[in-house]
Design an enzyme around this catalytic site. Structure first.
Site, PDB file in Angstrom:
ATOM      1  CB  CYS A 129      -0.921   0.009   1.220  1.00 23.81           C
ATOM      2  SG  CYS A 129      -1.896   1.520   1.362  1.00 23.81           S
ATOM      3  CE  LYS A 185      -9.818  -3.872   4.834  1.00 25.13           C
ATOM      4  NZ  LYS A 185     -10.540  -4.385   3.656  1.00 25.13           N
ATOM      5  CB  SER A 233      -1.146   7.869   4.683  1.00 25.79           C
ATOM      6  OG  SER A 233      -1.768   8.627   3.658  1.00 25.79           O
TER       7      SER A 233
END
Length: 233
Positions: free
Chosen positions: A21, A48, A75
């Site tokens: 990612c 997940k 992020s």
């Protein structure tokens, strides 16, 4: 493990991440540059864990758990938190004006390049693909101009990175996505021209890609091509 618990490292930082990612790589690089001791819990985004909603209700990565137990998400938030919490890393400058200039660079990159990378892949028709490719190229053009402006300032030191010779939040928050350009290149024939108007962009990324801060978390082209295939219309 009960439904009310989740894994974390005691008395240190825990980063919930996924190696492929580019958003998570922002926080990984921030922690690396700042030399912050931490543990990484790898999250399989396709499967997940049942407990992950306790960490991040949005079920996205990255998420950063601090030693005090606070959990930060998104992020850009987590990378800037690291920069502010560990000022000796010099990820962010002390000058408020210079911080604003850096944040503008990241904003231009985030709004004009990142969405158009994936937009180019998602576009189903030739007409829409060309439109997105041109929008992506314009974003890269704007980033190249912003780099030229920065290198004329004393803080830019003439390049080749945002602050001359050191890796900063300007690189931490962006270089993962330059790497993603191999997706549009492979699937849509996109290329950044080797012309003067993109000279600064090429110079900047060529230097950034040589640095260990980049190499440690970057992925090879074929892995990225495979990872972004799910976005291709």
């Amino acid at each position: 493990m009960s439904a009310a618990t989740y894994p974390f490292a005691e008395n240190t930082y825990t980063l919930y991440s996924y190696a492929g990612c580019p958003f998570a790589q922002r926080t990984l690089r921030a922690l690396e540059v700042a030399k912050v001791p931490h543990e990484v819990v790898e999250i399989d985004l396709a499967n997940k864990p049942s407990w992950y909603h306790l960490v991040n209700p949005q079920l996205k990565v990255p998420a950063l758990r601090t030693p005090s137990g606070d959990i930060l998400i998104e992020s850009l938030v987590t990378s800037e938190y690291v920069a502010e919490e560990f000022p000796d890393s010099q990820l962010l400058p002390s000058s408020s004006v210079e911080r604003a200039q850096l944040r503008l660079f990241v904003e231009i990159f985030s709004s004009q390049i990142i969405p158009n990378i994936y937009g180019t892949l998602r576009a189903a028709t030739a007409e829409e693909q060309e439109k997105k490719k041109q929008a992506l190229l314009q974003g890269i053009r704007e980033v190249s101009r912003e780099l030229e402006r920065q290198w004329e300032r004393s803080s830019g030191k003439g390049g080749p990175l945002w602050y001359g010779d050191r890796f900063s939040l300007a690189e931490v928050d962006t270089v993962s996505f330059v790497n993603q350009l191999v997706g549009p290149e492979h699937y849509r024939g996109f290329k950044v021209p080797d012309t003067d108007e993109f000279k600064a962009f090429h110079r900047w990324f060529n230097e950034a890609s040589k640095r260990p801060e980049y190499k440690k978390f970057s992925q090879d082209s074929q892995t990225i091509i495979n990872n972004v295939q799910k976005f291709v219309a």
